[in-house]
Scaffold this motif. Sequence first.
Motif, PDB file in Angstrom:
ATOM      1  N   GLU A 103      50.730  32.647  41.382  1.00  0.00           N
ATOM      2  CA  GLU A 103      51.231  33.492  40.303  1.00  0.00           C
ATOM      3  C   GLU A 103      50.432  33.168  39.048  1.00  0.00           C
ATOM      4  O   GLU A 103      50.298  32.004  38.671  1.00  0.00           O
ATOM      5  CB  GLU A 103      52.715  33.239  40.104  1.00  0.00           C
ATOM      6  N   LEU A 104      49.898  34.218  38.408  1.00  0.00           N
ATOM      7  CA  LEU A 104      48.980  34.039  37.291  1.00  0.00           C
ATOM      8  C   LEU A 104      49.492  34.683  36.014  1.00  0.00           C
ATOM      9  O   LEU A 104      50.234  35.666  36.063  1.00  0.00           O
ATOM     10  CB  LEU A 104      47.625  34.699  37.608  1.00  0.00           C
ATOM     11  N   GLU A 105      49.043  34.157  34.905  1.00  0.00           N
ATOM     12  CA  GLU A 105      49.193  34.800  33.615  1.00  0.00           C
ATOM     13  C   GLU A 105      47.786  34.938  33.049  1.00  0.00           C
ATOM     14  O   GLU A 105      47.014  33.971  33.043  1.00  0.00           O
ATOM     15  CB  GLU A 105      50.072  33.975  32.683  1.00  0.00           C
ATOM     16  N   LEU A 106      47.445  36.152  32.606  1.00  0.00           N
ATOM     17  CA  LEU A 106      46.120  36.426  32.074  1.00  0.00           C
ATOM     18  C   LEU A 106      46.225  37.003  30.671  1.00  0.00           C
ATOM     19  O   LEU A 106      47.217  37.664  30.345  1.00  0.00           O
ATOM     20  CB  LEU A 106      45.371  37.441  32.954  1.00  0.00           C
ATOM     21  N   ILE A 107      45.195  36.780  29.877  1.00  0.00           N
ATOM     22  CA  ILE A 107      45.103  37.351  28.542  1.00  0.00           C
ATOM     23  C   ILE A 107      43.645  37.743  28.321  1.00  0.00           C
ATOM     24  O   ILE A 107      42.738  37.047  28.788  1.00  0.00           O
ATOM     25  CB  ILE A 107      45.599  36.349  27.476  1.00  0.00           C
ATOM     26  N   ASN A 108      43.416  38.858  27.632  1.00  0.00           N
ATOM     27  CA  ASN A 108      42.021  39.224  27.396  1.00  0.00           C
ATOM     28  C   ASN A 108      41.432  38.322  26.317  1.00  0.00           C
ATOM     29  O   ASN A 108      42.155  37.647  25.593  1.00  0.00           O
ATOM     30  CB  ASN A 108      41.862  40.715  27.063  1.00  0.00           C
ATOM     31  N   SER A 160      44.651  40.334  22.590  1.00  0.00           N
ATOM     32  CA  SER A 160      45.497  41.485  22.262  1.00  0.00           C
ATOM     33  C   SER A 160      46.310  42.009  23.438  1.00  0.00           C
ATOM     34  O   SER A 160      47.257  42.763  23.241  1.00  0.00           O
ATOM     35  CB  SER A 160      44.626  42.625  21.717  1.00  0.00           C
ATOM     36  N   GLU A 161      45.962  41.642  24.657  1.00  0.00           N
ATOM     37  CA  GLU A 161      46.680  42.127  25.828  1.00  0.00           C
ATOM     38  C   GLU A 161      46.882  40.979  26.809  1.00  0.00           C
ATOM     39  O   GLU A 161      46.035  40.099  26.922  1.00  0.00           O
ATOM     40  CB  GLU A 161      45.904  43.248  26.515  1.00  0.00           C
ATOM     41  N   VAL A 200      43.814  39.387  47.455  1.00  0.00           N
ATOM     42  CA  VAL A 200      44.281  40.597  46.784  1.00  0.00           C
ATOM     43  C   VAL A 200      44.945  40.194  45.474  1.00  0.00           C
ATOM     44  O   VAL A 200      45.879  39.385  45.457  1.00  0.00           O
ATOM     45  CB  VAL A 200      45.278  41.387  47.664  1.00  0.00           C
ATOM     46  N   LEU A 201      44.446  40.773  44.379  1.00  0.00           N
ATOM     47  CA  LEU A 201      45.033  40.574  43.061  1.00  0.00           C
ATOM     48  C   LEU A 201      45.957  41.754  42.796  1.00  0.00           C
ATOM     49  O   LEU A 201      45.521  42.912  42.833  1.00  0.00           O
ATOM     50  CB  LEU A 201      43.944  40.500  41.989  1.00  0.00           C
ATOM     51  N   THR A 202      47.232  41.474  42.557  1.00  0.00           N
ATOM     52  CA  THR A 202      48.221  42.511  42.295  1.00  0.00           C
ATOM     53  C   THR A 202      48.744  42.336  40.878  1.00  0.00           C
ATOM     54  O   THR A 202      49.294  41.282  40.534  1.00  0.00           O
ATOM     55  CB  THR A 202      49.399  42.420  43.298  1.00  0.00           C
ATOM     56  N   GLN A 203      48.558  43.371  40.054  1.00  0.00           N
ATOM     57  CA  GLN A 203      49.021  43.325  38.685  1.00  0.00           C
ATOM     58  C   GLN A 203      50.528  43.501  38.639  1.00  0.00           C
ATOM     59  O   GLN A 203      51.091  44.297  39.374  1.00  0.00           O
ATOM     60  CB  GLN A 203      48.361  44.423  37.862  1.00  0.00           C
ATOM     61  N   GLY A 204      51.171  42.743  37.755  1.00  0.00           N
ATOM     62  CA  GLY A 204      52.616  42.824  37.584  1.00  0.00           C
ATOM     63  C   GLY A 204      52.955  43.318  36.188  1.00  0.00           C
ATOM     64  O   GLY A 204      52.357  44.262  35.681  1.00  0.00           O
ATOM     65  N   ASP A 205      53.903  42.630  35.551  1.00  0.00           N
ATOM     66  CA  ASP A 205      54.355  43.009  34.212  1.00  0.00           C
ATOM     67  C   ASP A 205      53.255  42.805  33.180  1.00  0.00           C
ATOM     68  O   ASP A 205      52.431  41.897  33.294  1.00  0.00           O
ATOM     69  CB  ASP A 205      55.568  42.172  33.803  1.00  0.00           C
ATOM     70  N   GLY A 206      53.269  43.645  32.152  1.00  0.00           N
ATOM     71  CA  GLY A 206      52.342  43.495  31.043  1.00  0.00           C
ATOM     72  C   GLY A 206      51.310  44.600  30.998  1.00  0.00           C
ATOM     73  O   GLY A 206      51.506  45.692  31.539  1.00  0.00           O
ATOM     74  N   LYS A 254      45.990  48.683  40.430  1.00  0.00           N
ATOM     75  CA  LYS A 254      47.069  47.680  40.458  1.00  0.00           C
ATOM     76  C   LYS A 254      46.847  46.637  41.546  1.00  0.00           C
ATOM     77  O   LYS A 254      47.220  45.482  41.391  1.00  0.00           O
ATOM     78  CB  LYS A 254      48.426  48.349  40.664  1.00  0.00           C
ATOM     79  N   LYS A 255      46.229  47.050  42.652  1.00  0.00           N
ATOM     80  CA  LYS A 255      45.872  46.114  43.723  1.00  0.00           C
ATOM     81  C   LYS A 255      44.363  46.155  43.885  1.00  0.00           C
ATOM     82  O   LYS A 255      43.790  47.212  44.083  1.00  0.00           O
ATOM     83  CB  LYS A 255      46.550  46.484  45.039  1.00  0.00           C
ATOM     84  N   LEU A 256      43.764  44.993  43.784  1.00  0.00           N
ATOM     85  CA  LEU A 256      42.310  44.892  43.830  1.00  0.00           C
ATOM     86  C   LEU A 256      41.924  43.815  44.833  1.00  0.00           C
ATOM     87  O   LEU A 256      42.418  42.675  44.758  1.00  0.00           O
ATOM     88  CB  LEU A 256      41.801  44.526  42.429  1.00  0.00           C
TER      89      LEU A 256
END
Length: 140
Positions: free
Chosen positions: A86-91, A95-96, A111-117, A133-135
């Motif tokens: 489980e990851l948390e990412l920031i640009n 700002s995001e 597979v990277l699946t984007q969640g909330d945010g 959303k899935k990469l």
Amino acid sequence: MKKALALAAMAIAAVAAAAQDAQKPFCGTLSNDEYNVYLTIDFHSEGISVPGHEILGKLPGYLAKRRNSFYWLVTSARLSGKRKAELELINDYGSEDLEATLTQKDDSTFVLTQGDGSTLKVPNNGKWQKLPKKLEFKKR
């Protein structure tokens, strides 16, 4: 005789390296050729320096676009089982941000699946390109 010993030593080293990779699946470089993006990660020791952002110190990893200096920084990574993180990412502008999961399908496919945010976006020919959303990524 020396050649045989050298060959045997190289074979043993290759087997040991492969065994280490199997024990640390969330370490290395994963790439997606369709979108020209890659993930450089080390969720086991969190020892990645982001090029041009060394002032941030060591991080679990980053997502980047080839031939570009834009990054999504992995600020935290928590392994949940042998095949999921489980990851948390920031640009890199700050700002995001978003939450995501990285799941190992087999030895070389993730597979990277984007969640909330926010939605993952990368520069592409002077415009922002949203990533799906899935990469899927392949381990290099």
